[in-house]
Design a protein around this motif. Sequence first.
Motif, mmCIF file in Angstrom:
data_model
loop_
_atom_site.group_PDB
_atom_site.id
_atom_site.type_symbol
_atom_site.label_atom_id
_atom_site.label_comp_id
_atom_site.label_asym_id
_atom_site.label_seq_id
_atom_site.Cartn_x
_atom_site.Cartn_y
_atom_site.Cartn_z
ATOM 1 N N GLU A 145 1.313 -40.234 7.474
ATOM 2 C CA GLU A 145 -0.117 -39.955 7.316
ATOM 3 C C GLU A 145 -0.376 -38.867 6.273
ATOM 4 N N LYS A 146 0.663 -38.290 5.698
ATOM 5 C CA LYS A 146 0.484 -37.208 4.722
ATOM 6 C C LYS A 146 0.120 -37.721 3.325
ATOM 7 N N LEU A 147 0.026 -39.031 3.193
ATOM 8 C CA LEU A 147 -0.213 -39.638 1.896
ATOM 9 C C LEU A 147 -1.678 -39.498 1.471
ATOM 10 N N ILE A 148 -1.897 -39.241 0.179
ATOM 11 C CA ILE A 148 -3.238 -39.348 -0.406
ATOM 12 C C ILE A 148 -3.133 -40.273 -1.618
ATOM 13 N N PRO A 149 -4.222 -40.960 -1.970
ATOM 14 C CA PRO A 149 -4.102 -41.956 -3.041
ATOM 15 C C PRO A 149 -3.816 -41.359 -4.416
ATOM 16 N N ARG A 150 -4.609 -40.369 -4.832
ATOM 17 C CA ARG A 150 -4.519 -39.916 -6.223
ATOM 18 C C ARG A 150 -4.298 -38.419 -6.321
ATOM 19 N N VAL A 151 -3.737 -38.024 -7.428
ATOM 20 C CA VAL A 151 -3.417 -36.612 -7.611
ATOM 21 C C VAL A 151 -4.697 -35.776 -7.676
ATOM 22 N N GLU A 152 -5.778 -36.354 -8.200
ATOM 23 C CA GLU A 152 -7.038 -35.599 -8.290
ATOM 24 C C GLU A 152 -7.598 -35.251 -6.898
ATOM 25 N N HIS A 153 -7.160 -35.990 -5.884
ATOM 26 C CA HIS A 153 -7.630 -35.689 -4.530
ATOM 27 C C HIS A 153 -7.104 -34.352 -4.024
ATOM 28 N N LEU A 154 -6.036 -33.871 -4.651
ATOM 29 C CA LEU A 154 -5.550 -32.540 -4.290
ATOM 30 C C LEU A 154 -6.627 -31.499 -4.558
ATOM 31 N N GLY A 155 -7.465 -31.774 -5.560
ATOM 32 C CA GLY A 155 -8.569 -30.872 -5.873
ATOM 33 C C GLY A 155 -9.565 -30.752 -4.731
ATOM 34 N N ILE A 156 -9.517 -31.663 -3.791
ATOM 35 C CA ILE A 156 -10.320 -31.558 -2.567
ATOM 36 C C ILE A 156 -9.500 -30.874 -1.478
ATOM 37 N N PHE A 157 -8.311 -31.406 -1.227
ATOM 38 C CA PHE A 157 -7.549 -30.956 -0.054
ATOM 39 C C PHE A 157 -7.017 -29.529 -0.188
ATOM 40 N N LEU A 158 -6.579 -29.155 -1.404
ATOM 41 C CA LEU A 158 -6.062 -27.789 -1.547
ATOM 42 C C LEU A 158 -7.174 -26.752 -1.425
ATOM 43 N N ARG A 159 -8.411 -27.180 -1.665
ATOM 44 C CA ARG A 159 -9.525 -26.241 -1.489
ATOM 45 C C ARG A 159 -9.833 -26.035 -0.015
ATOM 46 N N LEU A 160 -9.517 -27.031 0.780
ATOM 47 C CA LEU A 160 -9.850 -26.963 2.209
ATOM 48 C C LEU A 160 -8.722 -26.348 3.045
ATOM 49 N N LEU A 161 -7.479 -26.663 2.656
ATOM 50 C CA LEU A 161 -6.347 -26.367 3.548
ATOM 51 C C LEU A 161 -6.229 -24.880 3.905
ATOM 52 N N ALA A 162 -6.036 -24.038 2.896
ATOM 53 C CA ALA A 162 -5.776 -22.631 3.202
ATOM 54 C C ALA A 162 -7.031 -21.918 3.704
ATOM 55 N N ARG A 163 -8.175 -22.329 3.189
ATOM 56 C CA ARG A 163 -9.415 -21.713 3.675
ATOM 57 C C ARG A 163 -9.590 -21.986 5.161
ATOM 58 N N SER A 164 -9.274 -23.211 5.566
ATOM 59 C CA SER A 164 -9.412 -23.562 6.988
ATOM 60 C C SER A 164 -8.309 -22.939 7.823
ATOM 61 N N ALA A 165 -7.109 -22.842 7.229
ATOM 62 C CA ALA A 165 -5.947 -22.419 8.017
ATOM 63 C C ALA A 165 -5.953 -20.926 8.293
ATOM 64 N N THR A 166 -6.052 -20.127 7.225
ATOM 65 C CA THR A 166 -5.889 -18.685 7.383
ATOM 66 C C THR A 166 -7.015 -17.900 6.725
ATOM 67 N N GLY A 167 -8.007 -18.611 6.186
ATOM 68 C CA GLY A 167 -9.092 -17.912 5.503
ATOM 69 C C GLY A 167 -8.671 -17.352 4.171
ATOM 70 N N GLN A 168 -7.687 -17.975 3.533
ATOM 71 C CA GLN A 168 -7.308 -17.589 2.169
ATOM 72 C C GLN A 168 -7.927 -18.604 1.208
ATOM 73 N N PRO A 169 -8.209 -18.184 -0.037
ATOM 74 C CA PRO A 169 -8.783 -19.162 -0.979
ATOM 75 C C PRO A 169 -7.811 -20.291 -1.316
ATOM 76 N N ILE A 170 -6.522 -20.009 -1.320
ATOM 77 C CA ILE A 170 -5.481 -21.028 -1.509
ATOM 78 C C ILE A 170 -4.181 -20.365 -1.055
ATOM 79 N N THR A 171 -3.173 -21.163 -0.720
ATOM 80 C CA THR A 171 -1.888 -20.543 -0.384
ATOM 81 C C THR A 171 -1.303 -19.918 -1.653
ATOM 82 N N THR A 172 -0.427 -18.939 -1.476
ATOM 83 C CA THR A 172 0.162 -18.265 -2.639
ATOM 84 C C THR A 172 0.857 -19.270 -3.548
#
Lengths: 201, 466
Positions: free
Chosen positions: B242-269
């Motif tokens: 389930e970790k699959l995403i279709p396109r590399v540009e979709h990272l521009g969505i998920f990387l913005r959400l992941l760390a902000r949701s996880a630890t309240g950081q703008p992105i992981t280091t």
Amino acid sequence: MSSKDQILKSIRNKIVPAADLPSIDQDWIQYEDPLAQFSEVLGMVGGAVEVVNGPEELAQKLAEIPAYSQAKKTVSCIAGLAGSVNLNDIEDPHDLEDIDYAVVPGEFAVAENGAVFVTDAKIRHRVIMFIPQHIALVIACPDGNVNDAVVSNMAQAYERLVWDSNHFGCFISGPSKTADIEQSLVIGAHGARSLHVFFLK
Amino acid sequence: MSAVKNYDHPTNADRFNQDQARTHWHDSSLWFIREKRDRMARSLPEWETLRATASQIKAHTVGKLADYLEEFERNATARGVKVHWAKDADEHNRIVLELLQKHNAKRIVKSKSMLTEECHLNPWLEKHGIEVVDTDLGERIVQLRQEPPSHIVMPAIHLKKEDVSDTFHEHLQTEQGNYDPNYLTESARQHLRQKFVQADVGITGVNFAIAETGGLVVCTNEGNADLGVSLPKVHIACMGIEKLIPRVEHLGIFLRLLARSATGQPITTYSSHFHGPVEGGELHIVLVDNGRSELMQSDDFRNSLKCIRCGACMNTCPVYRRSGGHSYAATVPGPIGSILNPLRDAKHHKSLPFACTLCGSCSDVCPVKINLHEQLLTLRSEVNHRKQLPMSKTFPMKLASWVFQRPGLYAWLGGIGKFFLRTMPRFLIYNALNPWGRNREMPAAPKESFRQMYAQRKKAKKNDPS
């Protein structure tokens, strides 16, 4: 039947309603002064920013950083800046274990999260981004325009990137850190203990 | 860890709550992270658009998962990556062991991977004489203590610095009684540097795999994944399908959400993109099903496959915060775990859908908009249909239903109840028969019931028709 076929068959046997792929071409945040935003966020995550005019000023500014001036072994991947160890002479990346300071090129910066994109396209050992005690990322601004080297958001960042080759790429935002002990933020977990970003005009 | 694993959440939560001060501390530590997440979410005007877009991308991907998996394999293979497929945990573990044996690897460094936790890879490899070192600081702490992680993002969130200090003193010979997180982290850094340098193979999890490019992304703050796979020549990446995403540009969505949701950081280091092996090295990717494809069948629970394992639902959950990750007796705890675990093992995890107040906070913070609390409610009825509810839950409901069907009896019992509440000594009201009253006061008995008030109002109106 192979495991691959079994998994694919199991997936294809399920009736899942089709959903369209959404457009990601949306009204994402734009900063009036991307460099200022980048500097502020990088400061928040423990890094620091300098804009320098040419390699000489870069060397000067680096010399003002105690971790650099006191470093026994340094690596530089920047033209016009010398390091004490030449990365291209190193066969085994393990030999880089005792590097104190590395100066590595960055491609561009992202204002919304203080990240710099780095790649090993011109770097022999990618571990040099992670193994030194301290690191500086140098982003070249060929026409002297720093704002060309800073995008506002991650959507713009991915627009700039191509993935034709097998090169490793990484967004690095600040020095290595952890808060795994009682949520106390400690800078310098496994990677760099400090990170400076230089925009080289 | 106790020898016999207790799966009952209330029992485990009770044990956790025996130390009230610690429970309160745990609660506020997690709430602190929830607040950081809120600040990050509010800093972006497009936050809700990001969530909706991410949710839709995931819904689309699940609908075409088989196609995307094949596309991923094709593109990864073209880059020289070796892709392996594992139906279940056993097959995953066998594949990893065979790869390690082929390279005669004895020492392994592994960055955080909830999938390898789910598959119990470490004990399997250790049984075959291979040293596995978890390199994420939190994971190393719990590994030394022989405990499972209590949180998927912050594995040692249940421990105090004193606990960590004692553990490090015992295993890493640090100073006894030095509780300084800086000192402890520095000691772990020195200890793990040795492990990184000695490692024969590096194993990582995967945050996102990209069908379009055959690449994968691993996110850490510590840099442990990168150090772990940049020194040895062999990198094994283990991922759920389930970790699959279709396109590399979709990272521009998920990387913005992941760390902000996880630890309240703008992105992981570090957000590292691996496309193909290092020169002269090998990159292996193990795609693991282990029950995931079964979840696709159900309209009620398919959404749980959208999860990007940020842990935001745990940080906000009033039950998780006050019962601790270990009380769930599963690799993934908290709201998402209370869905995934009973769906995989209904017998053992039947208490988890009830480890929820249905407050809906988890659904509100979920970056991919999984309707967590609704799924938990649906799961409760499944537990009921399977006849897995204890008598303490079914009998009172049946009794209440029987009473409600008899209005006269209900009114009479209401009167008796009021009388009891007003006149009886506490021990007759607050006892073992009244679990509600264990930690709560019963409501004060009103002077009159609604029926009585209504009857009086009617009477008053009759007397004064104006």
